[in-house]
Design an enzyme around this catalytic site. Structure first.
Site, PDB file in Angstrom:
ATOM      1  N   CYS A  44       0.809  -1.234   0.000  1.00 53.70           N
ATOM      2  CA  CYS A  44       0.000   0.000   0.000  1.00 53.70           C
ATOM      3  C   CYS A  44       0.832   1.268   0.000  1.00 53.70           C
ATOM      4  O   CYS A  44       0.684   2.131  -0.855  1.00 53.70           O
ATOM      5  CB  CYS A  44      -0.896   0.046   1.234  1.00 53.70           C
ATOM      6  SG  CYS A  44      -2.046  -1.307   1.360  1.00 53.70           S
ATOM      7  N   HIS A 100      -1.618   5.467   2.507  1.00 49.85           N
ATOM      8  CA  HIS A 100      -1.548   4.408   3.509  1.00 49.85           C
ATOM      9  C   HIS A 100      -1.955   4.985   4.876  1.00 49.85           C
ATOM     10  O   HIS A 100      -1.554   6.095   5.226  1.00 49.85           O
ATOM     11  CB  HIS A 100      -0.111   3.896   3.539  1.00 49.85           C
ATOM     12  CG  HIS A 100       0.123   2.777   4.481  1.00 49.85           C
ATOM     13  ND1 HIS A 100      -0.648   1.643   4.496  1.00 49.85           N
ATOM     14  CD2 HIS A 100       1.061   2.616   5.446  1.00 49.85           C
ATOM     15  CE1 HIS A 100      -0.192   0.825   5.425  1.00 49.85           C
ATOM     16  NE2 HIS A 100       0.835   1.386   6.016  1.00 49.85           N
TER      17      HIS A 100
HETATM   18 CA   LIG Z   1      -3.152  -2.066  -0.719  1.00 52.30          CA
END
Ligand SMILES: [Ca+2]
Ligand SMILES: [Ca+2]
Length: 448
Positions: A44, A100
């Protein structure tokens, strides 16, 4: 629109025969579907930091989830996509997961839902976790929850974005809508689970000895003795596939609500739509689960682009592109000032003609100096110790047979290797890494 952890299990991409994604399919039909799109990093944080700044992980040193990307000397003052739009008079707002979770970026937005510091609304959690019976499984868990859709965080993000589309905007706007599912845990309302009876779901086609021809660094990424062993021991493979499929159909429903709202809004005819996912996902292929690897399942993600007046309905593009290309594309489409530090390439020629020449492979990086290159035909992986994999997608779309050590492929490898990045800067210090503490075990965050 961003979708977390969505691999190519989308109807129009053909990644899974059972999946139901009517809304994603409908959106793809409105414009160009990139069928060979790849992430810059299969995790991410590095994927999103790279996408939003246009800078490669190998240039920024942001390789993993615990790397605080704004602490990178290269990204410290980087102008993100929404910041660049704001500098050109746009309003920039967003909701849900764009960055994130650990590293939100208030500088990117004028307003954020639920808040600048907490980018993701909470989701209902079932009592008596885990539902899959795997001990110490943390969020590697799945099962239905008996709540209405409205209680799901993604539903609320969609509602917030719909409210933004219902406003009268005096200035042009950049609106980011970030969905969290099908990220783990796969807790979504029961009706989505009921669409996929576990005894009927199709399991991925897996070769038991697939890792035998994979170099040690690759085998270590796969960790066959980790998740895969647990899933098999607890007879959870079918239920896991069910949970992922259910989560995909749930998020597809959220996407559909936002598209409907846009189509009914005054902005329907002059709004560019970009929908992306941040990387793919393994569900047992190469005895691996999750992302964090350099094979097709982990690097291949979703990208669709609709540009009123430019793209034509129902187009598909097979050229190997990356998420890094989104930033320069938006600059060109919206006439923003060019930014020479961006390392991607504008997709506009492909939006005009999906068969246009492209001339470069898609690069994905996982950890310092571990790279994968994807062309229309080949995948070439080179790890930091020089070991390699080479797969021919013309005959081996599941990447079962590593050709890297066969005589006769030297020229192919050489041609691909010239696209590997020339610099591979060291990883930036991880969050909390400096304080070697007397505190209890600092659990490294590897989730999301
Ligand atoms: Ca992800
Ligand atoms: Ca193999």
């Amino acid at each position: 629109m961003a979708i977390d952890d969505l691999n190519d299990w989308v109807g129009c991409l053909g990644g899974h025969p059972d999946v139901k994604t009517p809304n994603l399919d409908r959106l793809a039909q409105k414009g160009v579907l990139f069928t060979n799109a790849h992430c810059s990093a299969p995790a991410c944080n590095p994927s999103r930091a790279s996408l939003m700044t246009g800078i490669l992980p190998s240039s920024s040193g942001v390789y993993h989830n615990p790397d605080p990307w704004r602490k990178s000397p290269v990204l410290k003052d980087a102008v993100t996509i929404p910041q660049h739009f704001m500098a050109h008079g746009y309003t920039a707002t967003g909701g849900g997961k764009i960055y994130h979770g650990t590293f939100p970026d208030p500088a990117s937005w004028q307003d954020y839902f639920p808040s600048q510091q907490k980018n993701k609304p909470d989701d209902p959690m079932p009592a008596n976790r885990p539902l899959n019976g795997i001990p110490n499984t943390a969020h590697f868990d799945w099962g239905p929850v008996d709540v209405p859709d409205e209680e799901m965080g993604d539903w609320q993000v969609a509602s917030w974005c719909i409210s933004q589309l219902g406003k009268r905007h005096r200035k042009p706007f950049f609106l980011a809508c970030g969905f969290f599912r099908p990220h783990l845990p796969w807790y979504v309302p029961r009706k989505y689970f009921e669409m996929y009876p576990p005894e009927k779901v199709t399991l991925p086609n897996v070769k038991e000895d697939d890792l035998d021809d994979v170099p040690p660094i690759g085998r270590q990424m796969a960790k066959p003795q980790g998740d895969h062993k647990k899933v098999i021991e607890h007879h959870q493979w079918r239920k896991a596939v069910q949970g992922y499929l259910a989560s995909i159909t749930f998020v597809d429903t959220c996407v559909g609500r936002v598209i409907d709202a846009l189509e009914e809004s005054p902005y329907a005819d002059n709004t560019i739509i970009v929908l992306w996912s941040d990387h793919g996902w393994h569900l047992g292929e190469k005895l691996h689960w999750r992302k964090f690897a350099l094979w097709e399942e982990a690097t291949h993600n979703v990208l669709m682009v609709v540009v009123p007046g430019l793209t034509k309905p129902g187009q598909r593009c097979r050229r190997p592109v990356t998420m890094l290309d989104i930033y320069p594309t938006l600059i060109e489409l919206c006439d923003l000032a060019p930014k020479k530090e961006l390392q991607g390439k504008s997709l506009v020629p492909l939006l005009k003609n999906p068969d246009a020449e492209w001339g470069r492979p898609a690069l994905t990086t996982h950890g310092r100096n571990n790279h994968s290159l994807r062309t229309e035909r080949w995948r070439y992986i080179r790890y930091s110790d020089g070991t390699e994999e080479l797969y021919d997608h013309d005959t081996d779309e599941l990447e079962w047979t590593n050709l890297a050590n066969d005589a006769g492929y030297g020229e192919i490898k050489k041609g691909l290797a010239k696209w590997l990045p020339g610099t591979n800067v060291p990883e930036i210090p991880r969050a909390g890494a400096k304080k070697k503490s007397t505190q209890k075990t600092r659990r490294r965050k590897t989730k999301t």
